[in-house]
Design an enzyme around this catalytic site. Sequence first.
Site: not given
Length: 354
Positions: A25-26, A38, A44, A81-82, A121, A139
């Site tokens: 994602w960069r 995000e 995570t 992933l929760g 955030y 964060d």
Amino acid sequence: MKETLDFFAKNLIDWYLDNKRDLPWRSTKDPYFIWLSEIILQQTRVAQGTPYYLAFTSAFGDVKSLAAAPQQKVLKLWQGLGYYSRARNLHIAAKYVANELDGRFPSTYKGLLQLKGVGDYTASAVGSICFDLPTAVVDGNVYRVLSRLFGIATPINTTQGIKDFKSLAQQLLDTSQPGTYNQALMEFGARFCVPQNPNCAQCIFKYKCDAYKNKQVANLPVKLKKVKVKKRYFNYIVILSENGNTVLQQRTEKGIWQQLYEFPLVETTHLVAQDALCKEIQFDHISTLYDLDTLTLFRENAVVHKLSHQHLYTRFWIAQTKSKLPKGIPVDDIDQYAVPVLISNFISEFEGFK
DNA sequence: AACTCGGGGTG
DNA sequence: CACCCAGAGTT
């Protein structure tokens, strides 16, 4: 003061440019991809979230594609992933952006905050990275770096701590490149100013760091202790019919695993033996719905599935039946349903499904 | 302000 | 075992 700020931001960003990871994602400022990353990365680790990011971007190339998907497809991609409310809110926000905003993400902090699942955030992160908004992120990494650098012992999980650290982060922000600065600060926390045993001797801020100078690194940040975990006792009834069907139920009530599927569940106050479980079932709707013939315990030792606030002592009971199951599903179809890890682990271990 | 929400990595 | 992770929503 301004010289201090410039020193910090410049050195931090220089470190970042030399040490940043090449993450998927960069390479974009598209708010859809940044927002998606995000949400996935909330509470995570990058290593855990990255495969999910790749799966989502592969399945849904833009926000309208995500919005058009059925919820179960989104939850299935999120499986494992929760914090599944993130997936539900992600889908709600996608539908809002696609249908109400014609697919264009809000470009203001307040606008971003309107999206379900986007708090201070995430709004600050998306705003700074995608729209160059001067909004500082706070964060877990930022709490750690700033508490050590400035020697701040205010507990980070109190109203005062949240307020103080947000204010400090906002003062420190390099408003000329807020997205790069924000990511640099988080990357520094994730890769260098780590929670345990950071390599302070090699740190670029060792002569400025209050915690290092006062040997308080291991004591910062301060966090108030959390509540103890509760024990729960789950008995899953894995029903097998002669025509190869089983039963899954969707969790609809509040609590863990909303909207995910599981086998019919009998929760007890203690670990129970078979005769006690049979009596429990007598008072449960399972026995009135299904005519079960035999009930055998899958494994004697309960699986202890550990969540943040609960330990689930879980046993799986195999129930054979000759009756045709109302709402039965073919055993071969169970992998199409989004299930908790506790259930998917059982499915992969249970030979009766292979 | 306190609780709840997952699963996995780390020492 | 305790702590933490690119936090947010609810009570």
